[in-house]
Motif scaffolding. Structure first.
Motif, PDB file in Angstrom:
ATOM      1  N   ASP A  57       0.799  -1.219   0.000  1.00  0.00           N
ATOM      2  CA  ASP A  57       0.000   0.000   0.000  1.00  0.00           C
ATOM      3  C   ASP A  57       0.833   1.270   0.000  1.00  0.00           C
ATOM      4  N   GLN A  58       2.060   1.210   0.532  1.00  0.00           N
ATOM      5  CA  GLN A  58       2.868   2.416   0.658  1.00  0.00           C
ATOM      6  C   GLN A  58       4.303   2.127   0.248  1.00  0.00           C
ATOM      7  N   PRO A  59       5.006   3.137  -0.286  1.00  0.00           N
ATOM      8  CA  PRO A  59       6.342   2.905  -0.840  1.00  0.00           C
ATOM      9  C   PRO A  59       7.345   2.337   0.151  1.00  0.00           C
ATOM     10  N   ALA A  60       7.341   2.790   1.394  1.00  0.00           N
ATOM     11  CA  ALA A  60       8.351   2.347   2.356  1.00  0.00           C
ATOM     12  C   ALA A  60       8.355   0.833   2.544  1.00  0.00           C
ATOM     13  N   GLU A  61       7.226   0.184   2.251  1.00  0.00           N
ATOM     14  CA  GLU A  61       7.162  -1.269   2.403  1.00  0.00           C
ATOM     15  C   GLU A  61       8.155  -1.984   1.482  1.00  0.00           C
ATOM     16  N   LEU A  62       8.493  -1.374   0.364  1.00  0.00           N
ATOM     17  CA  LEU A  62       9.413  -2.010  -0.571  1.00  0.00           C
ATOM     18  C   LEU A  62      10.803  -2.141   0.019  1.00  0.00           C
ATOM     19  N   CYS A  63      11.152  -1.256   0.945  1.00  0.00           N
ATOM     20  CA  CYS A  63      12.425  -1.356   1.660  1.00  0.00           C
ATOM     21  C   CYS A  63      12.268  -2.070   3.000  1.00  0.00           C
ATOM     22  N   TYR A  64      11.092  -2.000   3.566  1.00  0.00           N
ATOM     23  CA  TYR A  64      10.820  -2.560   4.898  1.00  0.00           C
ATOM     24  C   TYR A  64      10.836  -4.089   4.891  1.00  0.00           C
ATOM     25  N   TRP A  65      10.161  -4.702   3.908  1.00  0.00           N
ATOM     26  CA  TRP A  65      10.103  -6.168   3.860  1.00  0.00           C
ATOM     27  C   TRP A  65      11.430  -6.731   3.392  1.00  0.00           C
ATOM     28  N   ILE A  66      11.978  -7.662   4.139  1.00  0.00           N
ATOM     29  CA  ILE A  66      13.244  -8.304   3.800  1.00  0.00           C
ATOM     30  C   ILE A  66      12.936  -9.598   3.071  1.00  0.00           C
ATOM     31  N   GLY A  67      13.091  -9.567   1.755  1.00  0.00           N
ATOM     32  CA  GLY A  67      12.745 -10.733   0.960  1.00  0.00           C
ATOM     33  C   GLY A  67      11.250 -10.809   0.714  1.00  0.00           C
ATOM     34  N   GLY A  68      10.824 -11.932   0.171  1.00  0.00           N
ATOM     35  CA  GLY A  68       9.418 -12.121  -0.140  1.00  0.00           C
ATOM     36  C   GLY A  68       9.080 -11.631  -1.540  1.00  0.00           C
ATOM     37  N   ASP A  69       7.962 -12.073  -2.049  1.00  0.00           N
ATOM     38  CA  ASP A  69       7.505 -11.723  -3.394  1.00  0.00           C
ATOM     39  C   ASP A  69       6.427 -10.652  -3.259  1.00  0.00           C
ATOM     40  N   LEU A  70       6.753  -9.429  -3.611  1.00  0.00           N
ATOM     41  CA  LEU A  70       5.820  -8.313  -3.477  1.00  0.00           C
ATOM     42  C   LEU A  70       5.260  -7.840  -4.808  1.00  0.00           C
ATOM     43  N   VAL A  71       5.718  -8.399  -5.918  1.00  0.00           N
ATOM     44  CA  VAL A  71       5.293  -7.940  -7.240  1.00  0.00           C
ATOM     45  C   VAL A  71       3.945  -8.535  -7.612  1.00  0.00           C
ATOM     46  N   HIS A  72       3.053  -7.684  -8.102  1.00  0.00           N
ATOM     47  CA  HIS A  72       1.786  -8.147  -8.662  1.00  0.00           C
ATOM     48  C   HIS A  72       1.892  -8.270 -10.182  1.00  0.00           C
ATOM     49  N   THR A  73       2.230  -7.175 -10.851  1.00  0.00           N
ATOM     50  CA  THR A  73       2.338  -7.172 -12.308  1.00  0.00           C
ATOM     51  C   THR A  73       3.471  -6.243 -12.727  1.00  0.00           C
ATOM     52  N   ILE A  74       4.208  -6.651 -13.741  1.00  0.00           N
ATOM     53  CA  ILE A  74       5.243  -5.815 -14.331  1.00  0.00           C
ATOM     54  C   ILE A  74       4.834  -5.488 -15.763  1.00  0.00           C
ATOM     55  N   TYR A  75       4.932  -4.204 -16.108  1.00  0.00           N
ATOM     56  CA  TYR A  75       4.677  -3.756 -17.471  1.00  0.00           C
ATOM     57  C   TYR A  75       5.995  -3.275 -18.078  1.00  0.00           C
ATOM     58  N   VAL A  76       6.296  -3.765 -19.258  1.00  0.00           N
ATOM     59  CA  VAL A  76       7.465  -3.309 -20.017  1.00  0.00           C
ATOM     60  C   VAL A  76       6.961  -2.726 -21.325  1.00  0.00           C
ATOM     61  N   ALA A  77       7.286  -1.455 -21.553  1.00  0.00           N
ATOM     62  CA  ALA A  77       6.800  -0.747 -22.735  1.00  0.00           C
ATOM     63  C   ALA A  77       5.286  -0.885 -22.878  1.00  0.00           C
ATOM     64  N   GLY A  78       4.608  -0.827 -21.740  1.00  0.00           N
ATOM     65  CA  GLY A  78       3.142  -0.811 -21.728  1.00  0.00           C
ATOM     66  C   GLY A  78       2.462  -2.153 -21.743  1.00  0.00           C
ATOM     67  N   HIS A  79       3.238  -3.251 -21.782  1.00  0.00           N
ATOM     68  CA  HIS A  79       2.641  -4.574 -21.868  1.00  0.00           C
ATOM     69  C   HIS A  79       2.988  -5.407 -20.644  1.00  0.00           C
ATOM     70  N   PRO A  80       1.996  -6.094 -20.049  1.00  0.00           N
ATOM     71  CA  PRO A  80       2.312  -6.981 -18.924  1.00  0.00           C
ATOM     72  C   PRO A  80       3.176  -8.132 -19.412  1.00  0.00           C
ATOM     73  N   ILE A  81       4.176  -8.506 -18.603  1.00  0.00           N
ATOM     74  CA  ILE A  81       5.081  -9.569 -19.014  1.00  0.00           C
ATOM     75  C   ILE A  81       5.065 -10.696 -17.991  1.00  0.00           C
ATOM     76  N   ASP A  82       5.490 -11.856 -18.443  1.00  0.00           N
ATOM     77  CA  ASP A  82       5.625 -13.013 -17.578  1.00  0.00           C
ATOM     78  C   ASP A  82       6.974 -12.885 -16.861  1.00  0.00           C
ATOM     79  N   ARG A  83       6.958 -12.519 -15.600  1.00  0.00           N
ATOM     80  CA  ARG A  83       8.200 -12.279 -14.885  1.00  0.00           C
ATOM     81  C   ARG A  83       8.888 -13.573 -14.463  1.00  0.00           C
ATOM     82  N   ARG A  84       8.293 -14.690 -14.670  1.00  0.00           N
ATOM     83  CA  ARG A  84       8.916 -15.967 -14.319  1.00  0.00           C
ATOM     84  C   ARG A  84       9.662 -16.576 -15.493  1.00  0.00           C
TER      85      ARG A  84
END
Length: 410
Positions: free
Chosen positions: A383-410
């Motif tokens: 919900d808030q930016p500081a969480e990206l530095c606060y959590w040590i490890g773990g999978d926090l990504v929901h979706t990644i867009y590259v050049a406007g398109h969702p990609i398979d990050r796996r």
């Protein structure tokens, strides 16, 4: 631009734009429109043009999730053969990084493994590392050569770096690091090796469009400032920007040297002096902090963060992913380590893996959420930016867009 031409509209988002005067450039209840690989519009949802949500090609509600620019890893040695886990063991038993290097370990041992690997073998070894970075939100990555140390092997490394970008669909910026270590066959012929790099290897690779920037390891166990200057002069003659491994283990005033050449960045910087900081500030050279190497080497000398702040030097953060001193595969973890080890604020750390990291690569088309920027962005399960530095490890990504398109990050 008519909203009917928008390819995709993300609404009900918390946007960390890294623009403007607000912390993180934060916009609550925001919206962001993507079109033909670029950001077409960004702002509060309440300020959207009339009928935008009806007319856009695809409309996605993200339930208040945080959206940031795609992360940018601006310093990696991701392509290499083998590993150096045994050196980790040696260091824990009391051997120093310098002692290991002088005994034939360190960079030279990776050179042997890298030279022995074919291009396809190097790609197979390197792709999982690149995928790990991508899975954690990285959409642009710099990859250095420097484990080949001859024309054939350096070419192979840089070709693999280009192939990683093509395979994963992300941006890869290549950096030639011929002055990384002295190869065994030139042990007693330093001048001949530097001449080889400047007169033959770098010009050949640049002619093949395999080099986006030039780097060197300016250090007592690496190359002297005068040798570094020679390769910088060669880079200048070829129209290539420079950057530098500087002041990691001692102060050779490498940061001032790279600033003299208008360099993109000076990296590591634990022993950075006040005069070199002033030179970097005047030149607009970015300071790239590498907490993974600081951590792995159990260093105690901190980079001069307060002075960098005082002089307004932009601070980027990178993984320094490499087999010997920073086997780190999470840029988000590097940002958190910069907070805990170097005392950066979460906002400084996140600017360091987005906006300032883009500057360290000479890229002005990414690193912020603003109209006209490349549509590389990440939707996070926080919900808030500081969480990206606060959590040590773990999978926090929901979706990644590259050049406007969702990609398979796996």
């Amino acid at each position: 631009m008519s909203t009917t031409s928008w390819d995709r509209l993300l609404i009900d988002a918390t946007l960390a734009t890294f623009t403007g005067d607000e912390p993180y450039g934060l916009i609550a209840n925001g919206a962001i429109a993507l079109h033909e690989g670029r950001i077409a519009w960004v702002g509060r949802r309440s300020d959207l043009p009339a009928n935008a949500e009806r007319d856009a090609g695809i409309v996605e509600r993200v339930g208040g999730a945080l959206i940031t620019p795609g992360l940018i890893d601006c310093h990696t040695h991701l392509v290499f053969g083998g590993d150096r886990a045994h050196e980790f063991d040696l260091r824990l038993n009391g051997a120093s990084y310098e002692a290991i290097a002088r005994a034939g370990g360190g960079i030279v041992s990776t050179v042997k493994a890298t030279r022995a690997a074919s291009e396809d073998e190097l790609l197979a070894q390197s792709l999982p590392r690149a995928r790990a970075l991508l899975a954690d939100g990285v959409t642009t990555v710099e990859i250095k050569s420097g484990y080949g140390l001859n024309l054939e092997s350096e070419r192979r490394m840089l070709r693999v770096a280009r192939r990683i970008g093509e395979t994963l669909g992300v941006t890869v910026r290549t950096t030639f690091l011929g002055l990384h270590a002295l190869p065994p066959e030139y042990k007693e012929r330093r001048d001949d090796y530097v001449a080889l790099i400047c007169d033959e290897v770098l010009p050949a690779l640049a002619a093949e469009d395999l080099v986006d920037a030039v780097d060197a390891f300016c250090e007592n166990i690496g190359f002297a400032p005068a040798e570094t200057r020679r390769v910088f002069e060669c880079a200048r003659s070829l129209g290539l920007p420079v950057k530098l491994h500087a002041e990691q283990l001692s102060d050779l005033e490498g940061a001032a040297l790279v600033a003299e050449y208008g360099g993109l960045s000076a990296d590591h910087l634990e022993y950075l002096s006040e005069s070199s900081i002033r030179a970097m500030a005047a030149a607009g050279t970015t300071a790239v902090l590498l907490p993974g190497a600081f951590y792995a080497l159990r260093e105690t000398k901190l980079p001069p963060i307060a002075s960098l702040r005082e002089h307004g030097v932009a601070m980027a953060i990178a993984t320094d992913c490499n087999p010997g001193t920073s086997p780190l595969l999470s840029l988000r973890l590097a940002a958190g380590m910069a907070c805990t080890l170097f005392r950066l604020t979460p906002e400084e750390a996140l600017r360091g893996v987005t906006h300032h990291a883009a500057g360290a690569l000479g890229l002005s088309d990414r690193g912020t959420l603003a109209a006209g920027q490349r549509a590389d962005l990440v939707v996070w399960n926080v919900d808030q930016p500081a969480e990206l530095c606060y959590w040590i490890g773990g999978d926090l990504v929901h979706t990644i867009y590259v050049a406007g398109h969702p990609i398979d990050r796996r």
